[in-house]
Enzyme design. Structure first.
Site, PDB file in Angstrom:
ATOM      1  N   ASP A  74       9.241 -24.943 -16.716  1.00  0.00           N
ATOM      2  CA  ASP A  74      10.106 -24.121 -15.857  1.00  0.00           C
ATOM      3  C   ASP A  74       9.377 -23.859 -14.546  1.00  0.00           C
ATOM      4  OD1 ASP A  74      12.383 -22.687 -15.222  1.00  0.00           O
ATOM      5  OD2 ASP A  74      11.726 -20.853 -16.206  1.00  0.00           O
TER       6      ASP A  74
ATOM      7  N   GLU B 116      20.022 -26.589  -9.544  1.00  0.00           N
ATOM      8  CA  GLU B 116      21.019 -25.524  -9.593  1.00  0.00           C
ATOM      9  C   GLU B 116      21.996 -25.538  -8.415  1.00  0.00           C
ATOM     10  OE1 GLU B 116      21.106 -20.878 -10.991  1.00  0.00           O
ATOM     11  OE2 GLU B 116      19.397 -22.182 -11.301  1.00  0.00           O
TER      12      GLU B 116
ATOM     13  N   LYS C  88      22.702 -27.224 -12.970  1.00  0.00           N
ATOM     14  CA  LYS C  88      22.648 -25.837 -13.459  1.00  0.00           C
ATOM     15  C   LYS C  88      23.742 -25.007 -12.803  1.00  0.00           C
ATOM     16  CE  LYS C  88      18.733 -23.502 -14.460  1.00  0.00           C
ATOM     17  NZ  LYS C  88      17.389 -22.964 -14.206  1.00  0.00           N
TER      18      LYS C  88
ATOM     19  N   THR D 119      23.355 -21.625 -17.160  1.00  0.00           N
ATOM     20  CA  THR D 119      22.233 -20.699 -17.052  1.00  0.00           C
ATOM     21  C   THR D 119      22.731 -19.259 -16.940  1.00  0.00           C
ATOM     22  OG1 THR D 119      20.169 -20.316 -15.850  1.00  0.00           O
ATOM     23  CG2 THR D 119      22.072 -20.947 -14.523  1.00  0.00           C
TER      24      THR D 119
ATOM     25  N   PHE E 298      18.671 -16.504 -21.808  1.00  0.00           N
ATOM     26  CA  PHE E 298      17.507 -15.904 -21.149  1.00  0.00           C
ATOM     27  C   PHE E 298      16.837 -14.856 -22.031  1.00  0.00           C
ATOM     28  CE2 PHE E 298      17.720 -16.627 -16.293  1.00  0.00           C
ATOM     29  CZ  PHE E 298      18.024 -17.966 -16.477  1.00  0.00           C
TER      30      PHE E 298
END
Length: 315
Positions: A16, A89, A125, A149, A171
């Protein structure tokens, strides 16, 4: 064998980070980025030339187009290091606009394809709003794979599975943050650790539901605060982990055991549920943590996207 290698035997490990120079030492299969990670990376002297060169090569284009060029340039560099996929993203400011999300996702994918990267190596994303999930359903039908996400609620995961998205990123750390802050002085760290961690419990519930009902969407735990959360999710399809925590896992030789088991989940008594738009919005509304963290996450990514815009505009 260190814990990172033990984890890789149970789970696909994803890095990440936007810092592709740091990736090779951990040998992850995939990598994920977001606006905050890219913003952090471009502020480093190591990446200043990449930013300047990309902006210069596309001068005269609209700002949002140049931003996508920068995001994809980072993605291309990451794909030189990882053998698998990169997640890039869509601008968080489009989180409630299905048509704009679809258009932006297609543009990002077209940039990758123009650079010779196949669709199977890219995940787009998108925030797990109702509009984002519907955009992802449309993109998936066209062969563009998505990573949903900012996922905090069970209803978001159910809707993503029904939409046929490739992968979700629940998350863990941000859920933990909310419950810890909410409990205040009453929070007991030892009692809320490992399998009892509220973020870990959320991912375990989603994983079990998907396996029980044959949902093919991949579950990738994300946003970790400590290695205990990672250890408690060993066996999850994928885990995306920051370089700092990857280093901690690599430094430990303590034994690691499987925590999530697909076979056990398939035997569990878990009822199927479904949500139309009204049901989804109500279920999300009833989950104070998820409602607050989704809104907060979109706002934070939007702020960092705006900062990235400013950096690029002044480059």
């Amino acid at each position: 064998m260190n814990q990172l290698d033990q984890l890789k035997a149970l789970t696909t490990v994803v890095a990440d980070t936007g810092n592709f120079l740091q990736l090779a030492q951990f040998a992850p299969r995939d990598a994920t980025t977001n606006p905050s990670l890219i913003l952090k990376a471009v502020q480093s002297p190591d990446y200043a030339p990449l930013l300047k060169g990309t902006v210069a090569a596309h001068k005269g284009k609209a700002l949002d187009q140049i931003v996508d060029e920068v995001l994809v340039r980072f993605g291309l560099e990451i794909l030189k290091v990882v053998p698998g996929r990169v997640s890039t993203e869509v601008d968080a400011r489009l989180s409630f606009d299905k048509a704009a999300t679809v258009a932006r996702a297609k543009r990002i994918m077209a940039l990758y394809e123009a650079a010779g990267i196949g669709r199977e190596r890219v995940l787009i994303k998108i925030a797990s709003t109702w509009e984002g999930i519907q955009a992802a359903a449309e993109l998936e039908r066209e062969g563009i794979r998505c990573n949903l996400t900012l996922l905090f609620a069970f209803c978001q995961a159910v809707a993503c599975g029904a939409a046929g998205v490739q992968l979700i990123s629940p998350f863990v750390g941000r859920i933990y943050d909310w419950y810890k802050k909410s409990a205040g002085a009453a929070w007991n760290e030892a009692e809320q650790a490992g399998a009892n961690d509220p973020g870990v419990k959320s991912v375990a519930q989603i994983y079990a539901y998907y396996k029980k009902h044959g949902i093919k969407t991949e579950v990738m735990g994300a946003s970790f605060r400590n290695v205990g959360q990672i250890q408690a999710l060993a066996g999850c399809d994928l885990l995306t982990i920051s370089p700092d925590l990857l280093a901690q896992l690599q430094a430990s030789d303590a034994p690691l055991t499987r925590a999530l088991d697909a076979e056990a989940a398939r035997k569990a008594d878990i009822a199927a549920v479904s949500y139309d738009e009204a049901g989804f919005r109500f279920a999300l509304n009833q989950d104070a943590m998820a409602t607050e963290k989704l809104a907060e996450g979109i706002r934070a990514f939007a702020v960092d996207s705006a900062k990235l815009d400013q950096m690029i505009a002044s480059s």
